[in-house]
Design an enzyme around this catalytic site. Structure first.
Site, short mmCIF file in Angstrom:
data_model
loop_
_atom_site.label_atom_id
_atom_site.label_comp_id
_atom_site.label_asym_id
_atom_site.label_seq_id
_atom_site.Cartn_x
_atom_site.Cartn_y
_atom_site.Cartn_z
CG ASN A 88 -13.10 -27.73 -0.57
OD1 ASN A 88 -12.48 -27.03 0.23
ND2 ASN A 88 -14.41 -27.83 -0.58
CG HIS A 105 -6.08 -23.97 -3.02
ND1 HIS A 105 -6.64 -23.66 -1.80
CD2 HIS A 105 -5.74 -22.77 -3.58
CE1 HIS A 105 -6.62 -22.33 -1.63
NE2 HIS A 105 -6.09 -21.78 -2.69
CB CYS A 113 7.34 -36.73 -12.39
SG CYS A 113 9.13 -36.58 -12.16
CB CYS A 146 13.03 -38.02 -15.26
SG CYS A 146 12.11 -37.39 -13.85
#
Ligand code: ZN
Length: 239
Positions: A88, A105, A113, A146
């Site tokens: 989960n 997961h 980023c 960035c």
């Protein structure tokens, strides 16, 4: 006793957290996993993807840990060495008080980023979640380092599992005295190989699930009930 829990969507169902498929309602009804939960989907339409995960994060934030989450944390308080390996992406195990939680997961609350991996505090996926209603397209924030877009910290279809989490999960399965599998329907590989690691060592496997699953065949005991009731059986027995 060292108890490892392997938990899936059925663990959070009693908290009102819908599965990916069941969450495809309202604005999101015309989309599917391929449009929302793959690296390609994010590149094609970052605002759609970011908006979807913001909406899911808002749903989780409004939910509460259920008797199953709380019971697992209680087993640890009563002296067992409890580790939780979850598929989960919510944080309900942590909010219930579990400290050893491995997210196979990823997590809804760990955006970073896309290009350089930078994460910031507070996590921008949390910004204004209280006011979020049905969800909407929303451009992801740009990375200060960035300029790349922020992505949710979940593992998308087609991506590898986080290496550290995978190593921790395997180590847990190789050390536990009891494995309890809760609410995982069809475990997908490579997670599906985890129960077999315990089974190969002769470790007892208990499944808590109202219905049959891919794990049922290798469980010595099947508690055909929802997570909350099943964990209560364990508390009564081992608590
Ligand atoms: Zn960046």
């Amino acid at each position: 006793m060292r108890i490892t829990f392997l938990t899936g969507a059925g663990m959070s169902a009693e908290s009102g957290i819908p599965t990916f498929r069941d969450a495809l309602t309202g604005l999101w009804a015309r989309y599917d996993a391929e449009r929302l939960a793959t690296p390609g989907a994010f590149r094609n339409d970052p605002a759609l993807c970011w908006g979807w995960y913001r909406w899911r994060a808002a749903m989780v934030q409004r939910a509460h840990p259920n008797a199953g989450h709380l019971g697992i944390a209680e087993l640890a308080r009563r002296g067992h060495a409890v580790e939780v390996i979850t598929q989960n992406v919510d944080d309900l195990h942590e909010r219930a008080g579990s400290h050893e939680v491995v997210h196979l997961h990823g997590s809804l609350f760990a955006s970073r980023c896309l290009d350089c991996g930078t994460a910031v505090v507070p996590d921008p996926i949390l910004a204004g979640l209280d006011a979020l209603d049905a969800g909407a397209r929303e451009a992801p924030p740009a990375c200060a380092a960035c300029g790349g877009p922020f992505r949710p910290g979940v593992v998308w279809f087609g991506e590898a599992l986080p290496e550290a989490a995978w190593q921790q999960a395997q180590a847990s399965l190789e050390a536990c005295d009891l494995l309890v599998v809760v609410g995982t329907s069809g475990l997908v590989q490579p997670a599906a190989s985890l129960p077999a690691l315990a089974q190969a060592r002769g470790v007892r496997v208990i499944e808590i699930n109202p219905v049959d699953s891919g794990v049922s065949a290798l469980a010595q005991e099947r508690l055909r009930m929802p997570a909350g009731a099943g964990v209560q059986v364990l508390l009564d027995r081992f608590g």
